[in-house]
Design an enzyme around this catalytic site. Structure first.
Site, PDB file in Angstrom:
ATOM      1  CB  CYS A 128      26.551  -6.717  55.355  1.00 38.28           C
ATOM      2  SG  CYS A 128      28.046  -5.704  55.517  1.00 38.28           S
ATOM      3  CG  ASP A 129      26.167  -0.040  56.789  1.00 45.49           C
ATOM      4  OD1 ASP A 129      24.974   0.309  56.703  1.00 45.49           O
ATOM      5  OD2 ASP A 129      27.113   0.761  56.834  1.00 45.49           O
TER       6      ASP A 129
ATOM      7  CB  CYS B 289      29.790  12.843  52.604  1.00 46.20           C
ATOM      8  SG  CYS B 289      29.578  13.640  54.218  1.00 46.20           S
TER       9      CYS B 289
ATOM     10  CB  CYS C 283      22.479  12.393  55.493  1.00 50.67           C
ATOM     11  SG  CYS C 283      23.926  13.053  56.364  1.00 50.67           S
TER      12      CYS C 283
ATOM     13  CE1 TYR D  34      32.916   9.752  53.265  1.00 47.25           C
ATOM     14  CE2 TYR D  34      34.682  11.147  52.446  1.00 47.25           C
ATOM     15  CZ  TYR D  34      33.903  10.700  53.488  1.00 47.25           C
ATOM     16  OH  TYR D  34      34.079  11.178  54.760  1.00 47.25           O
TER      17      TYR D  34
ATOM     18  N   GLY E 244      22.466   7.226  56.933  1.00 42.73           N
ATOM     19  CA  GLY E 244      21.986   8.580  57.140  1.00 42.73           C
ATOM     20  C   GLY E 244      22.632   9.258  58.355  1.00 42.73           C
TER      21      GLY E 244
END
Length: 433
Positions: free
Chosen positions: A294-295, A37, A33, A39, A85
């Site tokens: 799962c993500d 960020c 990315c 979090y 990302g």
């Protein structure tokens, strides 16, 4: 390797299809990315792979994934979801290649639809012309007004990103790209529900998803990180916004969790995985073809295979993936099973079920108190809306029958189809309303 199935009625072998609808969060650039960020749970996923590895999905894996996804899809519309990302880091030419490969393999009787989740900072005129031309739906990450967005959504050198994100948002609007807002609700912006909500109204956001930030941290007394909102604050946030939306904004702006609550009044299945009784329908395919359950469970334990070795449909239908989804129901605490708003929540996301119930049972959702307060508040409203809708539909159906000269004197039986046209039995729809 491709999974095939023999169809006697057709007299030939065809590609096996998934037995249920599914959505894949595909990561063609892995966790890479352009932002940092504070979090973000996905940035650290690069540690699963050897240092220095390229996270750009190779062309041959990209095409194989697209083919396997198309082969497995049951529905008339085949939906692709491009995540990271940050997928725009790949550049526009990469997505032109995606669109070309989809056209190359698109079945004649099915349509392809694409969605992308982005921070919006790299979008420009050329990107937005492409997204509009290819009919992409875009999810844009935006955490509220400037001071709230810039609290945690920063560049690699810790610079604010609000201006770049808003520029991307305005370009999407200019080119009439369907754009939904994804707002991460964290320990900071949760304190300002009306400021956050009114900002989204001010910028004419058509649809907003509020995603609560929960980051377990077992080594601290609270059990969560300092970025994590509390359950009570989450309940306050949702209830405050709901009150204003109900009084002023019905039909003006859609809020995902309000839409999900309303589905229960019409006995519709939840569209959002965290509120379904079971899950496992939204896995991840990483840049190298790895398949994860799962993500929020991209880890060694939940890596079930790789699409280069095992077809996507086989991974979707695998006992391990089925067991992962079923665990959500099977581990639901007794406290949840007896809850008056269970149908609205179903225990929430598995990743947040790490505290104990009042009687000491494990597996309660960290946000339970907030969700319970919100669903209790909105339940009478959604029931009233459903009753009004059914009454209007019944009146329209009756008038139509009269206009067509059909006798309407007989009252429908309990097990007859409801005359309102909902498709449900009368006893489960308009009876008693």
């Amino acid at each position: 390797m491709r999974l095939m199935a023999f169809h006697p009625e057709m007299g030939d072998w065809t590609m096996a299809k998934a037995s249920r609808e599914f959505q894949v969060f595909v990561k063609p650039i892995g966790s890479i990315c352009n932002l940092d960020c504070h979090y973000c749970y996905y940035l650290k996923k690069k540690d699963l792979y050897p240092k220095g590895e390229s996270f750009r999905m190779p062309d041959e894996i990209l095409e194989e994934y697209i083919v396997q996804h198309i082969d497995a899809a049951l529905e008339p519309v085949i939906r692709f979801s491009w995540h990271g990302g940050e997928p725009t880091v790949l550049g526009l030419d990469y997505f032109r290649k995606i669109a070309a490969l989809q056209r190359k393999h698109q079945p004649p009787n099915q349509r392809i639809a694409n969605g992308m989740q982005t921070n919006g900072t790299l979008l420009n005129e050329e990107w937005c012309r492409f997204l509009a031309a290819e009919d992409f739906a875009v999810g844009l990450s935006l955490d509220g007004p400037q001071d709230m967005h810039d609290q945690y959504r920063l560049t690699k050198d810790q610079k604010p990103t609000f201006a770049q994100t808003m520029r991307g948002y305005e370009l999407l609007r200019k080119h009439q790209v369907h754009c939904d807002i994804l707002c991460v609700v964290n320990a900071h912006n949760v304190q300002y529900p009306l400021q956050v909500y009114r900002f989204f109204k001010q910028i004419n956001a058509p649809y907003v998803t509020f995603l609560p930030m929960v980051e377990p941290q077992p080594d601290v007394q609270s059990g969560v990180s300092h970025l994590t909102l509390t359950a009570d604050a989450w309940g306050d946030f949702l209830c405050t916004i709901f009150d204003e939306w109900r009084d002023r904004d019905i039909g003006r702006i859609k809020v995902q969790i309000f839409e999900e609550a309303a589905r229960t009044a019409f006995e519709q299945e939840h569209s959002l995985c965290i509120f379904r009784p079971t899950c496992g329908d939204i896995p991840v395919v990483e840049h190298n073809g790895d398949f994860f359950s799962c993500d929020h469970f991209v880890d060694a334990e939940h890596r079930l295979g790789n699409i280069r070795e095992t077809p996507l449909v086989e991974l979707l239908e695998s006992p391990a993936q089925r067991a992962f989804g079923q665990a959500k129901l099977e581990t639901l605490p007794r406290y949840c099973r007896a809850c008056e708003v269970r149908d609205m929540c179903n225990g929430g996301c598995l990743k947040n079920r790490f505290i104990r119930t009042p009687d000491g049972e494990e597996g309660l959702n960290y946000l339970c108190a907030g969700y319970k307060r919100f669903f209790a508040l909105c339940r009478p409203f959604v029931a009233e809306v459903a009753a009004q809708w059914c009454q209007q539909a019944l009146e329209q159906q009756t008038q139509k029958a009269k206009n067509e000269g059909i006798r309407t004197s007989r009252h429908p039986g309990r097990n007859d189809p409801c005359p309102c046209g909902s498709g449900l039995k009368y006893k489960k729809c308009c009876l008693g309303r």
